[in-house]
Design a protein around this motif. Structure first.
Motif, PDB file in Angstrom:
ATOM      1  N   GLY A   1      15.669  79.755  17.569  1.00 16.89           N
ATOM      2  CA  GLY A   1      14.470  79.059  17.119  1.00 16.89           C
ATOM      3  C   GLY A   1      13.338  79.157  18.109  1.00 16.89           C
ATOM      4  O   GLY A   1      12.175  78.935  17.771  1.00 16.89           O
ATOM      5  N   GLY A   2      13.690  79.446  19.353  1.00 12.08           N
ATOM      6  CA  GLY A   2      12.639  79.602  20.361  1.00 12.08           C
ATOM      7  C   GLY A   2      11.918  78.306  20.632  1.00 12.08           C
ATOM      8  O   GLY A   2      12.518  77.233  20.688  1.00 12.08           O
ATOM      9  N   ASN A   3      10.622  78.364  20.787  1.00 13.87           N
ATOM     10  CA  ASN A   3       9.797  77.169  20.962  1.00 13.87           C
ATOM     11  C   ASN A   3       9.505  76.580  19.585  1.00 13.87           C
ATOM     12  O   ASN A   3       9.083  77.292  18.665  1.00 13.87           O
ATOM     13  CB  ASN A   3       8.492  77.528  21.679  1.00 13.87           C
ATOM     14  N   GLU A   4       9.709  75.248  19.441  1.00 13.56           N
ATOM     15  CA  GLU A   4       9.611  74.597  18.134  1.00 13.56           C
ATOM     16  C   GLU A   4       8.710  73.366  18.217  1.00 13.56           C
ATOM     17  O   GLU A   4       8.697  72.665  19.226  1.00 13.56           O
ATOM     18  CB  GLU A   4      11.005  74.168  17.641  1.00 13.56           C
ATOM     19  N   VAL A   5       8.009  73.096  17.113  1.00 20.74           N
ATOM     20  CA  VAL A   5       7.137  71.926  17.015  1.00 20.74           C
ATOM     21  C   VAL A   5       7.384  71.233  15.673  1.00 20.74           C
ATOM     22  O   VAL A   5       7.460  71.892  14.629  1.00 20.74           O
ATOM     23  CB  VAL A   5       5.650  72.318  17.131  1.00 20.74           C
TER      24      VAL A   5
END
Length: 403
Positions: free
Chosen positions: A303-307
């Motif tokens: 997912g890597g970087n998620e917000v």
């Protein structure tokens, strides 16, 4: 002069109308009558459904175990019946051989006695006794030989009859046991079908329970922070303690692009968002609706970087989430609008593990974008399958963020 005043008044009214449309009044948010008690009761209701479903799965598994044990027992009895059948058949063969042998012996004795009688040998044998006792013994000996052969032959014939009857019984027993096994197997198949349905439902209800629990706990926490614990109870309106801004609608998170993957089952798991490609790493990603950032995750292995952003759109609460970001520019608690750049497209050469990066769930630059109802701060499969502003097919292209 009057005309000038009218012009100013008209312009003022038009300006006010525009402002109201752009910035809806807070009363729109307050119109929601949802309370903390509503969220708690919804969680408890879903939890009860989950527990009932889990119990149904357990019962079905127990029933399957019982049927399988019965099948194993029946198969053992069938095997034993087959062995008993073979033994009865072998006994019949042996008895027939013994009868055949005794018949041959009887024929020899009868022939010998006939010969003795024809040549007066039998009379001589009997009359040659030296005493009455010997005479009786000689007569009895001849009689016993004949009687033994007849009795033994009769016993063997009765044994053959019993074994033939046993074969019939064993055959009927095998057929009955095989019918039982078939019935058990059919029942097991039905229970497995039930379990498949229960499991399918469990995947949905588990996620809904988790989300309902998170909705209740996170909203209660927000209410306590804003109102104080002594002022929070089941009757507390969410609108009285939430600082989530109102959004009049949705926009697209990217200026342009193409759908490369849809929501649904993919590669053995549920893909819970649209994959939006057609942009290079570093392309700005915008908030699709005004809201509050409720979670960010740094360099997740899938997912890597998620917000995650919590919003109130058209009278409903939603969480919209963004994965595979090269980086994000917001923090938890930030308020964003539809013009806020929340991060930049990642998933390509700088982040994908295929090129030595940290994100194992991507092989090319794209944005993983999805929406779910309620407040959410982690992965969910309970998502909207129709995303505002996008047609539901691979290859759909758009230009412009306005829907």
């Amino acid at each position: 002069m009057m005309k000038k005043i009218l012009d100013v008044s008209i312009r003022t009214i038009l300006l006010l109308m525009i402002i109201i449309n752009i910035f809806p009044p807070a009363e729109v948010f307050a119109a929601s009558g949802t309370t903390l008690g509503d969220l708690r009761r919804e969680y408890e209701k879903l939890l009860a459904e989950k527990q009932a479903n889990d119990s149904a799965i357990e019962n079905a598994q127990n029933e399957i175990a019982e049927r399988e044990a019965a099948i194993n027992k029946a198969n053992a009895e069938i095997s034993q019946a087959e062995d008993d059948y073979d033994e009865a058949e072998a006994a019949i063969v042996e008895s027939n051989e013994n009868i055949e042998s005794l018949t041959g012996e009887a024929e020899k004795v009868l022939l010998y006695m006939q010969q003795m009688q024809g040549q007066n040998a039998y009379v001589e044998y009997v009359s040659g006794a030296s005493s009455m006792t010997e005479l009786i013994m000689r007569v009895e000996a001849v009689s016993q030989i004949s009687g033994y052969i007849q009795k033994t032959t009769k016993n063997l014939e009765e044994e053959i009859k019993r074994n033939e009857e046993l074969k019939v019984e064993l055959t009927e027993k095998q057929e009955k046991l095989e019918q039982q096994v078939a019935s058990y197997q059919a029942t097991i198949a039905e229970y497995y079908d039930d379990i498949d349905e229960y499991d399918s439902y469990a995947q949905k209800i588990d996620d809904r329970v988790e989300q309902a629990k998170e909705d209740y706990e996170s909203n209660r926490k927000i209410c306590i922070q804003n109102l104080g614990e002594d002022n929070v109870n089941d009757n507390t309106l969410l609108s009285s303690c939430s600082s989530v801004p109102v959004s009049g609608g949705w926009s697209r998170p990217l200026q342009s692009g193409v759908i490369t993957s849809l929501i649904g089952s993919r590669w053995g798991r549920y893909h819970n968002a649209l994959d939006l490609g057609g942009n290079a790493e570093g392309t700005p990603v915008y908030a699709a609706a005004a809201g509050t950032v409720v979670a960010t995750y740094y360099r997740q292995p899938c997912g890597g970087n998620e917000v995650f952003i919590y919003s109130y759109v058209n009278g409903e609460y939603y969480t919209h989430f963004y994965y595979h970001l090269l980086s994000y520019t917001v923090s938890v608690g930030d308020t964003v609008d539809q013009n806020t750049v929340i991060g930049y497209v990642g998933g390509g050469r700088q982040t994908s593990s295929a090129y030595g990066g940290y994100d194992t769930c991507t092989t090319g630059a794209h944005l993983h974008y999805g929406i779910t109802e309620g407040r959410r701060t982690s992965h969910t499969t309970n998502v909207l399958t129709s995303i505002p502003g996008f047609s539901n097919y691979v290859g759909f292209r758009w230009s412009g963020r306005v829907i």
